[in-house]
Design a protein around this motif. Structure first.
Motif, PDB file in Angstrom:
ATOM      1  N   UNK A   1       0.852  -1.187   0.000  1.00  0.00           N
ATOM      2  CA  UNK A   1       0.000   0.000   0.000  1.00  0.00           C
ATOM      3  C   UNK A   1       0.885   1.233   0.000  1.00  0.00           C
ATOM      4  N   UNK A   2       0.476   2.264  -0.735  1.00  0.00           N
ATOM      5  CA  UNK A   2       1.276   3.484  -0.771  1.00  0.00           C
ATOM      6  C   UNK A   2       1.002   4.398   0.411  1.00  0.00           C
ATOM      7  N   UNK A   3      -0.143   4.224   1.082  1.00  0.00           N
ATOM      8  CA  UNK A   3      -0.467   5.140   2.171  1.00  0.00           C
ATOM      9  C   UNK A   3      -1.284   4.562   3.296  1.00  0.00           C
ATOM     10  N   UNK A   4      -1.496   3.229   3.296  1.00  0.00           N
ATOM     11  CA  UNK A   4      -2.271   2.564   4.355  1.00  0.00           C
ATOM     12  C   UNK A   4      -3.664   3.204   4.520  1.00  0.00           C
ATOM     13  N   UNK A   5      -4.301   3.524   3.398  1.00  0.00           N
ATOM     14  CA  UNK A   5      -5.594   4.214   3.457  1.00  0.00           C
ATOM     15  C   UNK A   5      -6.625   3.408   4.229  1.00  0.00           C
ATOM     16  N   UNK A   6      -6.580   2.095   4.109  1.00  0.00           N
ATOM     17  CA  UNK A   6      -7.583   1.265   4.795  1.00  0.00           C
ATOM     18  C   UNK A   6      -7.437   1.358   6.310  1.00  0.00           C
ATOM     19  N   UNK A   7      -6.188   1.373   6.801  1.00  0.00           N
ATOM     20  CA  UNK A   7      -5.974   1.449   8.250  1.00  0.00           C
ATOM     21  C   UNK A   7      -6.360   2.824   8.796  1.00  0.00           C
ATOM     22  N   UNK A   8      -6.099   3.866   8.008  1.00  0.00           N
ATOM     23  CA  UNK A   8      -6.479   5.216   8.429  1.00  0.00           C
ATOM     24  C   UNK A   8      -7.995   5.349   8.473  1.00  0.00           C
TER      25      UNK A   8
ATOM     26  N   UNK B   1      -4.872   3.723  12.473  1.00  0.00           N
ATOM     27  CA  UNK B   1      -3.664   4.520  12.365  1.00  0.00           C
ATOM     28  C   UNK B   1      -4.056   5.958  12.048  1.00  0.00           C
ATOM     29  N   UNK B   2      -3.152   6.878  12.328  1.00  0.00           N
ATOM     30  CA  UNK B   2      -3.350   8.265  11.907  1.00  0.00           C
ATOM     31  C   UNK B   2      -2.272   8.613  10.885  1.00  0.00           C
ATOM     32  N   UNK B   3      -2.493   9.699  10.199  1.00  0.00           N
ATOM     33  CA  UNK B   3      -1.485  10.153   9.238  1.00  0.00           C
ATOM     34  C   UNK B   3      -0.182  10.503   9.962  1.00  0.00           C
ATOM     35  N   UNK B   4      -0.277  10.988  11.185  1.00  0.00           N
ATOM     36  CA  UNK B   4       0.927  11.286  11.973  1.00  0.00           C
ATOM     37  C   UNK B   4       1.722  10.016  12.249  1.00  0.00           C
ATOM     38  N   UNK B   5       1.009   8.904  12.545  1.00  0.00           N
ATOM     39  CA  UNK B   5       1.689   7.627  12.780  1.00  0.00           C
ATOM     40  C   UNK B   5       2.515   7.231  11.557  1.00  0.00           C
ATOM     41  N   UNK B   6       1.925   7.403  10.390  1.00  0.00           N
ATOM     42  CA  UNK B   6       2.612   7.028   9.154  1.00  0.00           C
ATOM     43  C   UNK B   6       3.807   7.937   8.908  1.00  0.00           C
ATOM     44  N   UNK B   7       3.626   9.244   9.135  1.00  0.00           N
ATOM     45  CA  UNK B   7       4.731  10.188   8.933  1.00  0.00           C
ATOM     46  C   UNK B   7       5.903   9.874   9.867  1.00  0.00           C
ATOM     47  N   UNK B   8       5.604   9.540  11.129  1.00  0.00           N
ATOM     48  CA  UNK B   8       6.660   9.196  12.085  1.00  0.00           C
ATOM     49  C   UNK B   8       7.408   7.930  11.639  1.00  0.00           C
ATOM     50  N   UNK B   9       6.644   6.969  11.085  1.00  0.00           N
ATOM     51  CA  UNK B   9       7.278   5.735  10.612  1.00  0.00           C
ATOM     52  C   UNK B   9       8.217   6.026   9.450  1.00  0.00           C
ATOM     53  N   UNK B  10       7.816   6.892   8.541  1.00  0.00           N
ATOM     54  CA  UNK B  10       8.660   7.244   7.406  1.00  0.00           C
ATOM     55  C   UNK B  10       9.934   7.948   7.857  1.00  0.00           C
ATOM     56  N   UNK B  11       9.819   8.819   8.842  1.00  0.00           N
ATOM     57  CA  UNK B  11      11.002   9.496   9.385  1.00  0.00           C
ATOM     58  C   UNK B  11      11.947   8.477  10.021  1.00  0.00           C
ATOM     59  N   UNK B  12      11.369   7.512  10.741  1.00  0.00           N
ATOM     60  CA  UNK B  12      12.191   6.478  11.378  1.00  0.00           C
ATOM     61  C   UNK B  12      12.928   5.645  10.334  1.00  0.00           C
ATOM     62  N   UNK B  13      12.245   5.326   9.222  1.00  0.00           N
ATOM     63  CA  UNK B  13      12.885   4.558   8.158  1.00  0.00           C
ATOM     64  C   UNK B  13      14.057   5.336   7.566  1.00  0.00           C
ATOM     65  N   UNK B  14      13.854   6.620   7.360  1.00  0.00           N
ATOM     66  CA  UNK B  14      14.908   7.450   6.771  1.00  0.00           C
ATOM     67  C   UNK B  14      16.113   7.591   7.688  1.00  0.00           C
ATOM     68  N   UNK B  15      15.885   7.616   8.998  1.00  0.00           N
ATOM     69  CA  UNK B  15      16.985   7.835   9.948  1.00  0.00           C
ATOM     70  C   UNK B  15      17.622   6.528  10.425  1.00  0.00           C
ATOM     71  N   UNK B  16      16.824   5.474  10.568  1.00  0.00           N
ATOM     72  CA  UNK B  16      17.336   4.214  11.106  1.00  0.00           C
ATOM     73  C   UNK B  16      17.522   3.131  10.048  1.00  0.00           C
ATOM     74  N   UNK B  17      16.922   3.319   8.861  1.00  0.00           N
ATOM     75  CA  UNK B  17      17.074   2.405   7.736  1.00  0.00           C
ATOM     76  C   UNK B  17      16.624   0.983   8.081  1.00  0.00           C
ATOM     77  N   UNK B  18      15.484   0.876   8.725  1.00  0.00           N
ATOM     78  CA  UNK B  18      14.923  -0.436   9.002  1.00  0.00           C
ATOM     79  C   UNK B  18      13.398  -0.327   9.035  1.00  0.00           C
ATOM     80  N   UNK B  19      12.700  -1.443   8.796  1.00  0.00           N
ATOM     81  CA  UNK B  19      11.235  -1.436   8.776  1.00  0.00           C
ATOM     82  C   UNK B  19      10.646  -1.025  10.120  1.00  0.00           C
ATOM     83  N   UNK B  20       9.406  -0.531  10.068  1.00  0.00           N
ATOM     84  CA  UNK B  20       8.662  -0.133  11.260  1.00  0.00           C
ATOM     85  C   UNK B  20       7.313  -0.837  11.243  1.00  0.00           C
ATOM     86  N   UNK B  21       6.963  -1.479  12.350  1.00  0.00           N
ATOM     87  CA  UNK B  21       5.655  -2.112  12.438  1.00  0.00           C
ATOM     88  C   UNK B  21       4.621  -1.039  12.780  1.00  0.00           C
TER      89      UNK B  21
END
Length: 353
Positions: A310-317, A322-342
């Motif tokens: 999914x490109x944006x987890x629209x179904x979970x939102x 989930x909230x859009x903030x949750x997704x944004x935080x996960x993307x930031x974590x991926x960029x900084x830590x370079x690992x998947x986020x549950x």
């Protein structure tokens, strides 16, 4: 079932089998919801945000962590049966062209297939985390195009022709019962043992004209296992899912041999074959060929994980999970830590990454 056993059923027996399957499915759902802490469906599920260049070999370790497994059994990634047949045209010649490009060679050595399984002692969790944390680099030389083509060449030398033996199936049709390697196109005489086993027809075809299933009957390895050096974005089409999980249809999927093996990919393959350079990091980029990928683990118990993107987890939102903030935080974590986020877990067991 032994290879010599033929099973036929119909009428009331067929209805009984269907009813039994439905009863098993209902019982499975009841157990998962009652004891597996499943709240939002009838399967244990995980939603994760991943780097686009996450290879399948690293995704394997992600799955192991999220479902509480200990990397103790065999595994593989594959397309659905329908998608596999569509991609190969059920033709061994087309399939052999895809070996080393999309599919693993059935003859790949175990030390290559499981090259990354080097755990010895210490924290298993820490070891897994290192496996699914980037930067990623496959060191599986057995998945290279040149090595894979050499494997296929040996397979064709062993079986330049294939004798196909068919048994009578349910409703009067036929099914492929056995296959045998042949050096010539001459059909062998039917033996008494074959007659007793229910063989009704035999035919000999060149290797490249055989159905792909014959490969499974002739060689130890399976023909449908996907290369694990490929990244998520090279295999899986990411789409916007809705609450009913119907995927949008605007994304292009190269799900046939003709659309997948385009001129650019053919040129890249030819360059590798001509150069003789077959390092894992020199393999060509491939187009995404499916919107649904399957991961099988522990062939005895037969665990199956269905993977969609999914490109944006629209179904979970939309469900409020989930909230859009949750997704944004996960993307930031991926960029900084370079690992998947549950992002979300439904059902036990659940282990934080």
């Amino acid at each position: 079932m032994r290879r010599g056993d033929l099973i036929r059923f119909g009428g009331a027996e067929e209805e009984r089998v269907k009813a039994h399957i439905q009863q098993e499915q209902a019982e499975r759902t009841r157990v998962l919801q009652s004891y597996g802490n499943v709240k939002h469906g009838d399967t244990i599920s995980r939603d994760i945000a991943v780097p686009g260049d996450l290879p399948l070999y690293a995704l394997h370790y992600v799955i192991q962590r999220l479902f509480g497994w200990q990397n103790c059994h065999l595994h593989h990634f594959r397309l659905s049966d329908e998608a596999f047949l569509k991609m190969t045209g059920d033709n061994a010649g087309k399939w052999s062209s895809l070996v080393g490009v999309l599919f693993q060679s059935p003859e790949i050595a175990d030390e290559d297939r499981y090259w990354a399984d080097d755990y010895e002692d210490g924290s298993f969790k820490t070891w897994l985390k290192k496996k699914y944390t980037g930067p990623y680099m496959s060191l599986n030389h057995g998945e290279g195009i040149l090595q894979s083509k050499m494997d296929v060449a040996r397979m064709k030398m062993y079986a330049p022709y294939i004798e196909l033996m068919y048994g009578e199936g349910y409703g009067g049709g036929e099914f492929m019962y056995m296959a045998a390697a042949k050096k010539t196109g001459k059909i062998s005489k039917k033996t008494d043992e074959e007659r007793k086993a229910g063989i009704v027809r035999k035919v000999v075809v060149p290797f490249d004209e055989a159905p792909v299933r014959a490969i499974s009957l002739l060689f130890e390895g399976a023909p449908y296992q996907i290369l694990e050096r490929l990244t998520i974005e090279e295999v899986l089409v990411f789409r916007d899912r809705r609450v009913n999980d119907k995927l949008a249809e605007f994304e292009e999927i190269c799900d046939t041999y003709e659309t997948f093996m385009d001129d650019d990919l053919i040129d890249d393959i030819q360059q590798i074959l001509e150069s003789g350079r077959d390092e894992p990091w020199e393999q060509p980029y491939t187009p995404a060929c499916t919107d649904t990928l399957y991961y099988e683990y522990d062939y005895g118990d037969g665990w199956m994980v269905r993977i969609t993107g999914s490109t944006g987890c629209a179904d979970l939102v939309e469900k409020g999970l989930l909230t859009k903030d949750d997704i944004d935080k996960a993307l930031i974590s991926i960029l900084t830590k370079y690992k998947p986020v549950c992002l979300f877990a439904d059902g036990l067991p659940y282990l934080k990454m």
